[in-house]
Design an enzyme around this catalytic site. Structure first.
Site, PDB file in Angstrom:
ATOM      1  N   LYS A  82      29.060  19.263  48.514  1.00 23.84           N
ATOM      2  CA  LYS A  82      28.668  18.911  49.884  1.00 23.84           C
ATOM      3  C   LYS A  82      28.332  17.441  49.938  1.00 23.84           C
ATOM      4  CE  LYS A  82      26.722  20.114  54.013  1.00 23.84           C
ATOM      5  NZ  LYS A  82      27.659  19.125  54.583  1.00 23.84           N
ATOM      6  N   LYS A 106      20.350  15.191  45.193  1.00 22.08           N
ATOM      7  CA  LYS A 106      19.600  15.594  46.399  1.00 22.08           C
ATOM      8  C   LYS A 106      19.581  17.113  46.528  1.00 22.08           C
ATOM      9  CE  LYS A 106      20.960  11.470  48.911  1.00 22.08           C
ATOM     10  NZ  LYS A 106      21.323  10.785  50.126  1.00 22.08           N
ATOM     11  N   LYS A 118      31.454  13.617  48.021  1.00 19.70           N
ATOM     12  CA  LYS A 118      31.407  12.467  48.947  1.00 19.70           C
ATOM     13  C   LYS A 118      32.818  12.003  49.235  1.00 19.70           C
ATOM     14  CE  LYS A 118      28.266   9.960  51.057  1.00 19.70           C
ATOM     15  NZ  LYS A 118      26.951  10.439  51.508  1.00 19.70           N
ATOM     16  N   SER A 360      21.892  19.724  57.076  1.00 24.37           N
ATOM     17  CA  SER A 360      23.313  20.081  57.018  1.00 24.37           C
ATOM     18  C   SER A 360      23.474  21.475  56.421  1.00 24.37           C
ATOM     19  CB  SER A 360      24.086  19.088  56.152  1.00 24.37           C
ATOM     20  OG  SER A 360      24.646  18.070  56.943  1.00 24.37           O
TER      21      SER A 360
HETATM   22  P1  NAD Z   1      24.904   3.623  60.202  1.00 22.10           P
HETATM   23  O1  NAD Z   1      26.310   3.225  60.100  1.00 22.10           O
HETATM   24  O2  NAD Z   1      24.492   4.492  61.346  1.00 22.10           O
HETATM   25  O3  NAD Z   1      23.970   2.311  60.253  1.00 22.10           O
HETATM   26  C1  NAD Z   1      23.998   1.325  59.265  1.00 22.10           C
HETATM   27  C2  NAD Z   1      23.053   0.205  59.666  1.00 22.10           C
HETATM   28  O4  NAD Z   1      23.038  -0.752  58.592  1.00 22.10           O
HETATM   29  C3  NAD Z   1      23.495  -0.559  60.928  1.00 22.10           C
HETATM   30  O5  NAD Z   1      22.379  -1.009  61.658  1.00 22.10           O
HETATM   31  C4  NAD Z   1      24.258  -1.757  60.337  1.00 22.10           C
HETATM   32  O6  NAD Z   1      24.276  -2.884  61.217  1.00 22.10           O
HETATM   33  C5  NAD Z   1      23.406  -2.034  59.101  1.00 22.10           C
HETATM   34  N1  NAD Z   1      24.146  -2.778  58.084  1.00 22.10           N
HETATM   35  C6  NAD Z   1      25.454  -2.653  57.747  1.00 22.10           C
HETATM   36  N2  NAD Z   1      25.770  -3.573  56.812  1.00 22.10           N
HETATM   37  C7  NAD Z   1      24.629  -4.279  56.559  1.00 22.10           C
HETATM   38  C8  NAD Z   1      24.306  -5.357  55.718  1.00 22.10           C
HETATM   39  N3  NAD Z   1      25.235  -5.929  54.946  1.00 22.10           N
HETATM   40  N4  NAD Z   1      23.023  -5.821  55.710  1.00 22.10           N
HETATM   41  C9  NAD Z   1      22.087  -5.260  56.502  1.00 22.10           C
HETATM   42  N5  NAD Z   1      22.343  -4.249  57.340  1.00 22.10           N
HETATM   43  C10 NAD Z   1      23.597  -3.767  57.370  1.00 22.10           C
HETATM   44  O7  NAD Z   1      24.540   4.294  58.807  1.00 22.10           O
HETATM   45  P2  NAD Z   1      23.385   5.341  58.487  1.00 22.10           P
HETATM   46  O8  NAD Z   1      23.954   6.706  58.635  1.00 22.10           O
HETATM   47  O9  NAD Z   1      22.149   4.952  59.201  1.00 22.10           O
HETATM   48  O10 NAD Z   1      23.217   5.092  56.907  1.00 22.10           O
HETATM   49  C11 NAD Z   1      22.390   4.059  56.403  1.00 22.10           C
HETATM   50  C12 NAD Z   1      22.069   4.384  54.947  1.00 22.10           C
HETATM   51  O11 NAD Z   1      21.420   5.659  54.892  1.00 22.10           O
HETATM   52  C13 NAD Z   1      23.296   4.494  54.034  1.00 22.10           C
HETATM   53  O12 NAD Z   1      22.951   4.064  52.753  1.00 22.10           O
HETATM   54  C14 NAD Z   1      23.573   5.974  54.027  1.00 22.10           C
HETATM   55  O13 NAD Z   1      24.300   6.385  52.883  1.00 22.10           O
HETATM   56  C15 NAD Z   1      22.154   6.501  54.008  1.00 22.10           C
HETATM   57  N6  NAD Z   1      22.053   7.879  54.429  1.00 22.10           N
HETATM   58  C16 NAD Z   1      22.413   8.258  55.692  1.00 22.10           C
HETATM   59  C17 NAD Z   1      22.329   9.599  56.031  1.00 22.10           C
HETATM   60  C18 NAD Z   1      22.649  10.088  57.414  1.00 22.10           C
HETATM   61  O14 NAD Z   1      22.496  11.293  57.656  1.00 22.10           O
HETATM   62  N7  NAD Z   1      23.048   9.241  58.335  1.00 22.10           N
HETATM   63  C19 NAD Z   1      21.894  10.545  55.092  1.00 22.10           C
HETATM   64  C20 NAD Z   1      21.517  10.095  53.819  1.00 22.10           C
HETATM   65  C21 NAD Z   1      21.609   8.760  53.508  1.00 22.10           C
END
Ligand code: NAD
Length: 426
Positions: A82, A106, A118, A360
């Site tokens: 997953k 996780k 992934k 999820s």
């Molecule tokens: P997203 O695409 O919704 O948002 C990403 C954010 O990071 C945006 O504000 C973008 O402008 C910013 N960003 C992108 N590149 C950047 C950089 N070089 N420097 C600074 N900021 C930057 O993504 P998300 O879903 O919020 O995911 C963010 C992190 O959280 C990732 O590492 C992702 O793997 C992790 N994550 C997300 C989820 C989820 O359910 N969305 C779950 C677990 C982990």
């Protein structure tokens, strides 16, 4: 286990280990501490399966562009794999492999009946039309359909993918299999079998473990100064939850820069102004850089954007008492050492951002049983799982005298190591 292959390789390369190499190194340390044998490490240090696909997409101007995508399945000894699908220009096979291993951790930490998976596609969705994104999403599902499915490998959203993309993917998979398959993918819109609470679940999970971490450090989240790097799905919901809980969100950022105000930012107004890719700072001429933001005064720092943000260069200047890793892989191994030595509590990514996969899992369970829960029920179950996971990792770290990341790996790997032994794989 005696082999130190990874550290030897690193020495030869004379450069900082990649996130993948660091992950393997910590897996090795964790399995050694748990007394598992070399074969267990050999099996768990890499995904069992990685598929690379090429996806031809007809663009709006009539030309054809061929995109590269991946799907990695770390280990399916505990159950189906997953994990999310990332659309980003910098996606690499190695990144997807690391992310699949972190998903296993996780699921292990939170006790879900899954291994980690992934996926990713090298693309920049910010420059693509809606129709092009739909064709790319459907093409990716056709390309990986043989190895995924509700009982094999269940995708979800990640960076730059959302519920619309999940809906197209579910629809494409259902066409291929010739029956409605909501359990193929999570993070769907509610009308297609999504779960209430899924969209904000990663951020909700971060707030739960942050609250528990604050308790053990002896500070209150209410009134604490918090910096959140990243204003996308994880970061923006988190900033809102913290703001509503009485914390002072003093810094936020996106890919283009950062905003910092020691008196606290107006989060509601920033949320109104942000676009669907989580960009807002471009509207403000007084923005600072992401790197400047990370070292500003605060009580709690939350990297919620991308990898490798806290490094040995800036770790000595970090002013927070707690670092809660909402992003995957934001802190290097060396920086983890520095922060731990400085007495800063790290809530590692594999624990802090596990709320997304937990809800999820709830979505998948609801799809399988065809019966849907109320938001209270989802939140209460999430809370119970994450509070228990935090304290198990925190106690293990105290009892075994290891940092929180190694402790999280020990807790996260144990069940998978047992499963592969019982199955007779090692
Ligand atoms: P997203 O695409 O919704 O948002 C990403 C954010 O990071 C945006 O504000 C973008 O402008 C910013 N960003 C992108 N590149 C950047 C950089 N070089 N420097 C600074 N900021 C930057 O993504 P998300 O879903 O919020 O995911 C963010 C992190 O959280 C990732 O590492 C992702 O793997 C992790 N994550 C997300 C989820 C989820 O359910 N969305 C779950 C677990 C982990």
């Amino acid at each position: 286990m005696s082999s130190l292959t990874i550290s030897k390789e690193n020495k030869e390369a004379k450069q900082a280990p990649s996130l993948f190499q660091s992950t393997q190194h910590i897996i090795q340390q964790a399995l050694e501490k748990l007394n598992y044998n070399e074969a267990t490490y050999e099996l768990l240090k890499e995904p069992l399966r990685v598929l690379t696909v090429r996806i031809p997409v007809r663009m709006d101007d009539g030309s054809v562009r061929v995109f590269t995508g991946y799907r990695a399945q770390h280990n399916d000894s505990v159950g189906p794999t997953k994990g999310g699908i990332r659309f980003h220009p910098d996606v690499t096979e190695e990144e997807v492999k690391s992310l699949s291993i972190w998903m296993s951790l996780k699921c292990g930490i939170t006790g879900l009946p899954y291994g980690g998976g992934k996926g990713g596609i090298q693309c920049d969705p910010r420059t693509m039309s809606f129709a092009e994104l739909e064709r790319l999403s459907r093409g990716y599902v056709r390309a990986i359909s043989q190895i995924v499915g509700p009982t094999k490998d269940i995708p979800a959203p990640d960076v730059f993918t959302n519920s619309q993309i999940m809906a197209w993917m579910m629809d494409e998979y259902s066409h291929i299999r010739e029956f409605d398959s909501p359990g193929f993918i999570t993070g769907k819109p509610l009308v297609l079998g999504g779960s209430v609470g899924r969209e904000s679940s990663t951020a909700k999970g971060v707030t739960i473990v942050m609250r528990e971490a604050a308790k053990v450090v002896g500070i209150a989240v209410e009134g604490a100064k918090v910096i959140v790097q990243g204003f996308g799905n994880a970061g923006s919901f988190l900033a809102k939850f913290l703001h509503d809980a009485g914390a002072k969100v003093v810094g936020i950022s996106d890919a283009y820069g950062a905003l910092y105000d020691p008196e606290g930012l107006d989060i509601d107004s920033l949320l109104d102004k942000r676009d669907s890719f989580g960009t807002v700072t471009t509207l403000f001429p007084n923005r600072i850089t992401n790197q400047e933001l990370l070292v500003q005064p605060c009580d709690i720092l939350v990297p919620a954007a991308i990898e490798n943000q806290i490094t040995e260069e800036n770790a000595p200047q970090i002013q927070a008492k707690i670092v809660v890793e909402a992003a995957n892989g934001p802190t290097t191994m060396k920086a983890t050492e520095i922060l731990t030595q400085r007495g800063i509590l790290i809530v590692p990514d594999v624990l802090a951002s596990a709320g997304g996969v937990v809800v999820s899992y709830f979505e998948w369970v609801q799809n399988n049983q065809g019966y849907y829960w109320a938001e209270d029920e989802v939140n209460e179950k999430l809370e119970r799982i994450l509070v228990q996971s935090f304290h198990q990792i925190y106690q293990t770290s105290l009892q075994r005298g290891v940092d929180m990341r190694l402790s999280a790996y020990m807790v996260g790997l144990r069940r998978m190591a047992e499963a592969v032994r019982w199955r007779g794989w090692v």
